[in-house]
Design a protein around this motif. Structure first.
Motif, PDB file in Angstrom:
ATOM      1  N   GLY A  32      38.496  47.110  42.856  1.00 31.75           N
ATOM      2  CA  GLY A  32      38.976  48.488  42.761  1.00 31.75           C
ATOM      3  C   GLY A  32      40.349  48.586  42.132  1.00 31.75           C
ATOM      4  O   GLY A  32      40.934  47.589  41.692  1.00 31.75           O
ATOM      5  N   ASN A  33      40.890  49.780  42.098  1.00 32.99           N
ATOM      6  CA  ASN A  33      42.195  50.051  41.481  1.00 32.99           C
ATOM      7  C   ASN A  33      43.306  49.464  42.352  1.00 32.99           C
ATOM      8  O   ASN A  33      43.526  49.898  43.482  1.00 32.99           O
ATOM      9  N   ILE A  34      44.044  48.500  41.823  1.00 29.88           N
ATOM     10  CA  ILE A  34      45.066  47.811  42.606  1.00 29.88           C
ATOM     11  C   ILE A  34      46.236  48.722  42.978  1.00 29.88           C
ATOM     12  O   ILE A  34      46.999  48.401  43.892  1.00 29.88           O
ATOM     13  N   PHE A  35      46.388  49.846  42.301  1.00 26.97           N
ATOM     14  CA  PHE A  35      47.504  50.752  42.582  1.00 26.97           C
ATOM     15  C   PHE A  35      47.219  51.681  43.765  1.00 26.97           C
ATOM     16  O   PHE A  35      48.081  52.460  44.164  1.00 26.97           O
ATOM     17  N   LEU A  36      46.024  51.576  44.333  1.00 25.60           N
ATOM     18  CA  LEU A  36      45.651  52.462  45.425  1.00 25.60           C
ATOM     19  C   LEU A  36      45.722  51.787  46.793  1.00 25.60           C
ATOM     20  O   LEU A  36      45.436  52.420  47.812  1.00 25.60           O
ATOM     21  N   TYR A  37      46.099  50.500  46.838  1.00 23.96           N
ATOM     22  CA  TYR A  37      46.143  49.790  48.107  1.00 23.96           C
ATOM     23  C   TYR A  37      47.411  50.130  48.885  1.00 23.96           C
ATOM     24  O   TYR A  37      48.467  50.398  48.294  1.00 23.96           O
ATOM     25  N   ASP A  38      47.326  50.065  50.216  1.00 20.06           N
ATOM     26  CA  ASP A  38      48.504  50.331  51.030  1.00 20.06           C
ATOM     27  C   ASP A  38      49.450  49.130  50.996  1.00 20.06           C
ATOM     28  O   ASP A  38      49.121  48.066  50.444  1.00 20.06           O
TER      29      ASP A  38
END
Length: 283
Positions: A32-38
């Motif tokens: 998935g999009n790595i910029f969306l992880y907490d």
């Protein structure tokens, strides 16, 4: 006799770091999009990215050097292309391995069960590919299977750490089959030394030409499955790998020269795959 930091660093085979670090990164980006992880997930991904650089490579190649010593002293490829660590430094190497690995073990309590399983699969195969009592590298076809798992399992660790467990197993199978070819091809230059030391591998069992045809088939099958996921890119690199194997079959005297190109080709293929998946996920 103590191991120097420089020796410890080069035991990790820096030119091969991307074989496990690269697959870890591909696993991360394919989830998935790595910029969306907490922040917590991002920290874990960074921590395991560090683990799959120097520490993980010192583990798999350090254990390999210790248990392969009796073979390596007969191996021209090892002596000329790499190096043979003196027997007196093996104890220091064990300490070096533990020193690098132990700080990362507490992280297993912060990741999900699938990631823990994938990590332990990596550690198990990474150690017992070379170490006794299993020593898979001398028990074909376990040599090819264990080696493939070593290089593919980091992708599973990266994928699962993100929390995504909806993995495409045919894609994993394609990666394993590609690694079958990679392992067998790298073992062909070792056939003479392995036979002298009484070490059985799939390459020694098949012999030079049959082993290379096995590699050709592995790359062809892997590229065919990969086409379902990455399309034309899989065909291009499948052609490159198959072409190198064919050159090796019909110009066997230059096989070792072709072998030295593999790190560059593998890293290039991994980089193209990573950025393809990266832009596919974020755009």
């Amino acid at each position: 006799m103590k191991l120097t930091l420089k020796e410890g660093f080069f035991i990790s085979r820096p030119r091969f770091w991307m074989y496990v670090l690269g697959t870890f990164l591909v696993g991360v980006i394919s989830s998935g999009n790595i910029f969306l992880y907490d922040n917590s997930t991002t920290f874990l991904l960074i921590a395991f990215g560090i683990f799959f650089s120097l520490p993980a490579n010192v583990l798999i190649y350090g254990v390999n050097d210790i248990y392969d010593y009796q073979t390596d002293i007969f191996n021209d490829k090892k002596i000329k292309y790499e190096s043979v660590l003196s027997l007196e430094k093996h104890k220091s190497l064990w300490y070096f391995i533990f020193f690098l690995i132990i700080p990362f073990l507490p992280l297993i309590f912060s990741i999900n069960i699938p990631a823990v399983i994938a990590l332990f699969v990596f550690l198990f195969t990474g150690v017992f590919y070379s170490a006794t009592p299993i020593r898979a590298k001398s028990k074909p076809p376990l040599d090819v299977l264990f080696s493939a798992i070593i290089y593919v399992s980091p992708a599973l660790v990266g994928f699962f750490i993100t929390g995504n467990t909806n993995i495409s197993w045919p894609a994993v199978l394609a990666a394993l089959i590609w690694a079958f070819g990679m392992q067998t091809y790298s073992a062909v230059p070792d056939i003479i030394a392995d036979r002298k030391a009484g070490v059985n591998t799939l390459a020694t069992v098949l012999g030079e030409k049959k082993a290379l045809f096995f590699c050709f088939a592995a790359y062809l099958i892997s590229a065919s499955i990969g086409y379902l996921y990455i399309g034309f890119i899989s065909i291009v690199f499948g052609f490159i790998y198959c072409a190198i194997v064919l050159l090796s079959i019909y110009n066997f005297s230059k096989l070792f020269k072709y072998y030295t190109y593999f790190p560059l080709i593998n890293v290039s293929a991994g980089a193209v795959l990573f950025f393809y998946l990266f832009f596919k996920e974020i755009l």
